[in-house]
Design a protein around this motif. Structure first.
Motif: not given
Length: 299
Positions: A85, A147, A149-150, A153, A260, A289-291, A293-295
């Motif tokens: 994530g 990660h 994307e992390s 960002r 988290q 990660n799918d679960r 990542e958006s959190r």
């Protein structure tokens, strides 16, 4: 990183046949086709770099790194919070080694780099960092995971810190790590703090306290600081940890990070018994990660 894609179907369908066209028209058609193909590519930087072939083979008699043990041990520690994530943009230290500067032997380092290959995907990047400074004839190295994307960002959020170093969200992770390692001390501490996903207030404290120590202030556990400990599968303390001032009252950022991490760890521990080989580990990490990542929250 993903970007919108733009269709050029209409413009391509109107391009005439080149069989009877004069040379000038053919040239214009080729240019038009090239432009229309270009817009089909994702906008921005590539999320997955081109692979290169490594033909290196370890010497006869060398006992190689166990890929499954290496990756599972990393995930049992704080690398879980990077790979599942991106709660931490980067984690490191799950493998450590050194290079003798007078007689360098890179066998194990190359073996570890190869063993980390399953974690070099569109989502993650993994490699070995070799530190710039040497110590008594040795240069230290460590494994790290990112990660993608992390990391992107975080760099975008803290653009004012990263931009003077030429670092953008599209800068390759290995380049980011190498630049941070060569920064002046205060910036280096701050850069690593951001990479490791510590709350901004903790990064500020660590940098300020470190610089104050250079002026003679006493620093250390019980003197000017205590530590926030976030449990991992391997240990309840000493893995994902950061310094705060004595008497620190947890902030909303501290609480969100701990909550988290606890959810990610609980989900991992449910699935860990199913991991029997590297493919199992990667599958578990993909699902987590799918679960999660958006959190991920931003301080």
């Amino acid at each position: 990183m993903t970007s919108p894609m733009h269709s050029s179907r209409a413009s391509v369908s109107r391009v005439p046949s080149t069989s009877d066209a004069p040379a000038g028209m053919i040239a214009r058609i080729i240019v038009a086709l090239a432009l229309s193909c270009t817009v089909l590519l994702p906008v921005g930087c590539a999320s997955k770099p081109a692979r290169t072939v490594d033909a290196w083979q370890p010497p006869i008699g060398y006992v190689g790194v166990d890929r499954f043990d290496l990756i599972r041990d990393a995930v049992d520690e704080e690398a879980l919070f990077t790979l599942a994530g991106g709660l931490k943009p980067m984690s490191s230290g799950f493998w450590q080694g050194s290079i003798d500067l007078e007689d360098p032997d890179l066998t194990e380092l190359r073996d570890v780099r190869r063993a980390l290959e399953p974690l070099r995907t569109e989502i993650w990047y993994a490699d070995v960092q070799v530190f710039d400074n040497d110590d008594d004839g040795e240069r230290w190295a460590q494994g790290f995971v990112v990660h993608r994307e992390s990391l992107a960002r975080m760099i975008e959020r803290l653009e004012s810190f990263w931009s003077p170093w030429g670092i953008t969200p599209c800068t390759h992770p290995t380049e980011v790590v190498a630049i941070v390692d060569r920064m002046p001390r205060g910036d280096r501490w701050r850069g690593y703090g951001y990479l490791y996903g510590y709350p901004d207030h903790a990064v500020d404290f660590f940098v300020e306290a470190g610089l104050a120590a250079e002026d003679g202030r006493e620093v250390g556990p019980g003197k000017d600081r205590e530590f926030v400990q976030i449990p991992t599968h391997a240990a309840d303390s000493g893995r994902f940890t950061y310094a705060v001032p004595l008497g620190h009252v947890p902030t909303s950022a501290d609480q969100a990070l701990a909550e988290q991490a606890a959810r990610i760890l609980a989900a991992y521990e449910q699935r860990r018994p199913r991991m029997r080989d590297v493919d199992d580990v990667v599958e578990v990490l993909d699902r987590l990660n799918d679960r999660f990542e958006s959190r991920v929250v931003v301080d």
